[in-house]
Design a protein around this motif. Structure first.
Motif, PDB file in Angstrom:
ATOM      1  N   SER A 138     -44.965  31.504  -9.286  1.00 47.39           N
ATOM      2  CA  SER A 138     -44.506  30.478 -10.285  1.00 47.39           C
ATOM      3  C   SER A 138     -43.257  30.177 -10.721  1.00 47.39           C
ATOM      4  CB  SER A 138     -45.578  31.326 -11.627  1.00 47.39           C
ATOM      5  OG  SER A 138     -44.750  32.545 -11.735  1.00 47.39           O
ATOM      6  N   ASN A 139     -42.429  31.075 -10.191  1.00 50.14           N
ATOM      7  CA  ASN A 139     -41.007  30.905 -10.667  1.00 50.14           C
ATOM      8  C   ASN A 139     -40.169  30.128  -9.635  1.00 50.14           C
ATOM      9  OD1 ASN A 139     -40.934  32.729 -13.039  1.00 50.14           O
ATOM     10  ND2 ASN A 139     -41.133  34.599 -11.907  1.00 50.14           N
ATOM     11  N   LEU A 140     -40.900  29.770  -8.642  1.00 48.04           N
ATOM     12  CA  LEU A 140     -40.174  28.852  -7.695  1.00 48.04           C
ATOM     13  C   LEU A 140     -40.124  27.369  -8.081  1.00 48.04           C
ATOM     14  CD1 LEU A 140     -41.475  29.952  -4.250  1.00 48.04           C
ATOM     15  CD2 LEU A 140     -39.224  30.607  -5.341  1.00 48.04           C
ATOM     16  N   SER A 141     -39.243  26.641  -7.594  1.00 47.82           N
ATOM     17  CA  SER A 141     -39.249  25.315  -7.694  1.00 47.82           C
ATOM     18  C   SER A 141     -40.299  24.805  -7.204  1.00 47.82           C
ATOM     19  CB  SER A 141     -37.653  24.598  -7.413  1.00 47.82           C
ATOM     20  OG  SER A 141     -37.609  24.790  -6.112  1.00 47.82           O
ATOM     21  N   ASP A 142     -40.675  23.351  -7.217  1.00 54.32           N
ATOM     22  CA  ASP A 142     -41.405  22.779  -6.293  1.00 54.32           C
ATOM     23  C   ASP A 142     -41.040  22.558  -4.868  1.00 54.32           C
ATOM     24  OD1 ASP A 142     -43.238  22.140  -8.563  1.00 54.32           O
ATOM     25  OD2 ASP A 142     -42.905  20.026  -8.625  1.00 54.32           O
ATOM     26  N   ILE A 143     -39.856  22.408  -4.871  1.00 54.87           N
ATOM     27  CA  ILE A 143     -39.377  22.394  -3.308  1.00 54.87           C
ATOM     28  C   ILE A 143     -39.233  23.788  -2.688  1.00 54.87           C
ATOM     29  CG2 ILE A 143     -37.174  21.942  -1.935  1.00 54.87           C
ATOM     30  CD1 ILE A 143     -36.291  19.824  -3.987  1.00 54.87           C
ATOM     31  N   ASN A 144     -39.079  24.728  -3.345  1.00 53.57           N
ATOM     32  CA  ASN A 144     -39.014  26.020  -2.754  1.00 53.57           C
ATOM     33  C   ASN A 144     -40.573  26.545  -2.509  1.00 53.57           C
ATOM     34  OD1 ASN A 144     -36.314  26.333  -2.482  1.00 53.57           O
ATOM     35  ND2 ASN A 144     -36.119  27.298  -4.493  1.00 53.57           N
ATOM     36  N   LEU A 145     -41.392  26.077  -3.336  1.00 53.84           N
ATOM     37  CA  LEU A 145     -42.902  26.301  -3.480  1.00 53.84           C
ATOM     38  C   LEU A 145     -43.325  25.752  -2.346  1.00 53.84           C
ATOM     39  CD1 LEU A 145     -45.441  27.861  -4.413  1.00 53.84           C
ATOM     40  CD2 LEU A 145     -45.753  25.837  -5.844  1.00 53.84           C
ATOM     41  N   ASN A 146     -42.841  24.583  -1.983  1.00 57.23           N
ATOM     42  CA  ASN A 146     -43.441  23.860  -0.729  1.00 57.23           C
ATOM     43  C   ASN A 146     -42.964  24.477   0.428  1.00 57.23           C
ATOM     44  OD1 ASN A 146     -44.781  21.428   0.497  1.00 57.23           O
ATOM     45  ND2 ASN A 146     -42.500  20.911   1.122  1.00 57.23           N
ATOM     46  N   ALA A 147     -41.682  24.965   0.619  1.00 53.87           N
ATOM     47  CA  ALA A 147     -41.174  25.484   1.731  1.00 53.87           C
ATOM     48  C   ALA A 147     -41.860  26.851   2.035  1.00 53.87           C
ATOM     49  CB  ALA A 147     -39.739  25.897   1.523  1.00 53.87           C
ATOM     50  N   ALA A 148     -42.346  27.550   0.954  1.00 52.91           N
ATOM     51  CA  ALA A 148     -43.004  28.921   1.247  1.00 52.91           C
ATOM     52  C   ALA A 148     -44.359  28.452   1.689  1.00 52.91           C
ATOM     53  CB  ALA A 148     -43.192  29.658  -0.162  1.00 52.91           C
ATOM     54  N   ILE A 149     -45.103  27.587   1.155  1.00 51.72           N
ATOM     55  CA  ILE A 149     -46.241  27.136   1.777  1.00 51.72           C
ATOM     56  C   ILE A 149     -46.298  26.749   3.215  1.00 51.72           C
ATOM     57  CG2 ILE A 149     -48.410  25.383   1.529  1.00 51.72           C
ATOM     58  CD1 ILE A 149     -47.818  25.504  -1.451  1.00 51.72           C
ATOM     59  N   LYS A 150     -45.274  26.065   3.539  1.00 52.69           N
ATOM     60  CA  LYS A 150     -45.003  25.583   4.879  1.00 52.69           C
ATOM     61  C   LYS A 150     -44.752  26.837   5.726  1.00 52.69           C
ATOM     62  CE  LYS A 150     -42.234  22.615   8.019  1.00 52.69           C
ATOM     63  NZ  LYS A 150     -40.994  21.837   8.074  1.00 52.69           N
TER      64      LYS A 150
ATOM     65  N   ILE B 235     -50.771  28.378  -2.423  1.00 51.08           N
ATOM     66  CA  ILE B 235     -51.527  27.042  -2.660  1.00 51.08           C
ATOM     67  C   ILE B 235     -52.301  26.941  -4.014  1.00 51.08           C
ATOM     68  CG2 ILE B 235     -53.648  26.029  -1.712  1.00 51.08           C
ATOM     69  CD1 ILE B 235     -52.630  26.915   1.056  1.00 51.08           C
ATOM     70  N   GLU B 236     -52.692  27.895  -4.765  1.00 50.35           N
ATOM     71  CA  GLU B 236     -53.341  27.884  -6.000  1.00 50.35           C
ATOM     72  C   GLU B 236     -52.246  27.489  -6.947  1.00 50.35           C
ATOM     73  OE1 GLU B 236     -55.168  31.745  -6.690  1.00 50.35           O
ATOM     74  OE2 GLU B 236     -57.096  31.063  -5.511  1.00 50.35           O
ATOM     75  N   GLU B 237     -50.951  28.039  -7.102  1.00 47.66           N
ATOM     76  CA  GLU B 237     -49.947  27.490  -7.698  1.00 47.66           C
ATOM     77  C   GLU B 237     -49.487  26.228  -7.644  1.00 47.66           C
ATOM     78  OE1 GLU B 237     -46.741  27.603 -10.580  1.00 47.66           O
ATOM     79  OE2 GLU B 237     -48.474  29.014 -10.373  1.00 47.66           O
ATOM     80  N   TRP B 238     -49.595  25.552  -6.430  1.00 44.17           N
ATOM     81  CA  TRP B 238     -49.371  24.392  -6.107  1.00 44.17           C
ATOM     82  C   TRP B 238     -50.425  23.521  -6.927  1.00 44.17           C
ATOM     83  CZ3 TRP B 238     -45.368  21.234  -4.384  1.00 44.17           C
ATOM     84  CH2 TRP B 238     -45.717  19.945  -4.477  1.00 44.17           C
ATOM     85  N   ARG B 239     -51.628  23.822  -6.782  1.00 41.22           N
ATOM     86  CA  ARG B 239     -52.627  23.049  -7.415  1.00 41.22           C
ATOM     87  C   ARG B 239     -52.697  23.209  -8.832  1.00 41.22           C
ATOM     88  NH1 ARG B 239     -57.444  24.726  -3.184  1.00 41.22           N
ATOM     89  NH2 ARG B 239     -56.959  23.212  -1.459  1.00 41.22           N
ATOM     90  N   ARG B 240     -52.228  24.364  -9.474  1.00 42.99           N
ATOM     91  CA  ARG B 240     -51.950  24.447 -10.958  1.00 42.99           C
ATOM     92  C   ARG B 240     -51.174  23.405 -11.437  1.00 42.99           C
ATOM     93  NH1 ARG B 240     -48.865  26.321 -14.575  1.00 42.99           N
ATOM     94  NH2 ARG B 240     -47.262  26.965 -13.257  1.00 42.99           N
ATOM     95  N   ARG B 241     -49.976  23.420 -10.364  1.00 46.21           N
ATOM     96  CA  ARG B 241     -48.822  22.455 -11.098  1.00 46.21           C
ATOM     97  C   ARG B 241     -49.331  20.917 -10.994  1.00 46.21           C
ATOM     98  NH1 ARG B 241     -43.580  24.987  -8.512  1.00 46.21           N
ATOM     99  NH2 ARG B 241     -43.927  27.027  -9.455  1.00 46.21           N
ATOM    100  N   HIS B 242     -49.854  20.547  -9.854  1.00 42.01           N
ATOM    101  CA  HIS B 242     -50.293  19.462  -9.380  1.00 42.01           C
ATOM    102  C   HIS B 242     -51.790  19.091  -8.937  1.00 42.01           C
ATOM    103  CE1 HIS B 242     -45.958  18.558  -9.302  1.00 42.01           C
ATOM    104  NE2 HIS B 242     -45.724  19.818  -8.531  1.00 42.01           N
TER     105      HIS B 242
END
Length: 86
Positions: free
Chosen positions: A11-23, A45-52
């Protein structure tokens, strides 16, 4: 030593860093057959879906596109967002 949960970390990562972590998590599991903790991948992935809501992370979209599209059995979201400008 700071003790935070993976959920808090993501939840503390930027979208770019969250995407990189998921990848990294998906590639480790799918491409390199590493036995990572599926729970950690799910939390990212749940954090991504929460944001987007109703989107997939760009890395997931790109991966599906490179493999010829989402499998016919997949019933989840197939759109993504542009995170380069954020």
């Amino acid at each position: 030593m700071i003790n935070i949960s993976y959920g808090e970390y993501f939840s503390n990562l930027s979208d770019i860093n969250l995407n990189a972590a998921i990848k990294a998590l998906v590639e480790a599991r799918c491409d390199y057959r590493e036995t990572n903790d599926a729970r950690v991948e799910k939390l990212a992935i749940e954090e991504w879906r929460r944001r987007h809501p109703d989107t997939v992370a760009p890395c997931i979209y790109d991966r599906a596109k490179a493999k010829g599209g989402f499998p016919s059995c997949y019933a989840g979201p197939t759109g993504t967002v542009d995170i380069e400008d954020k």
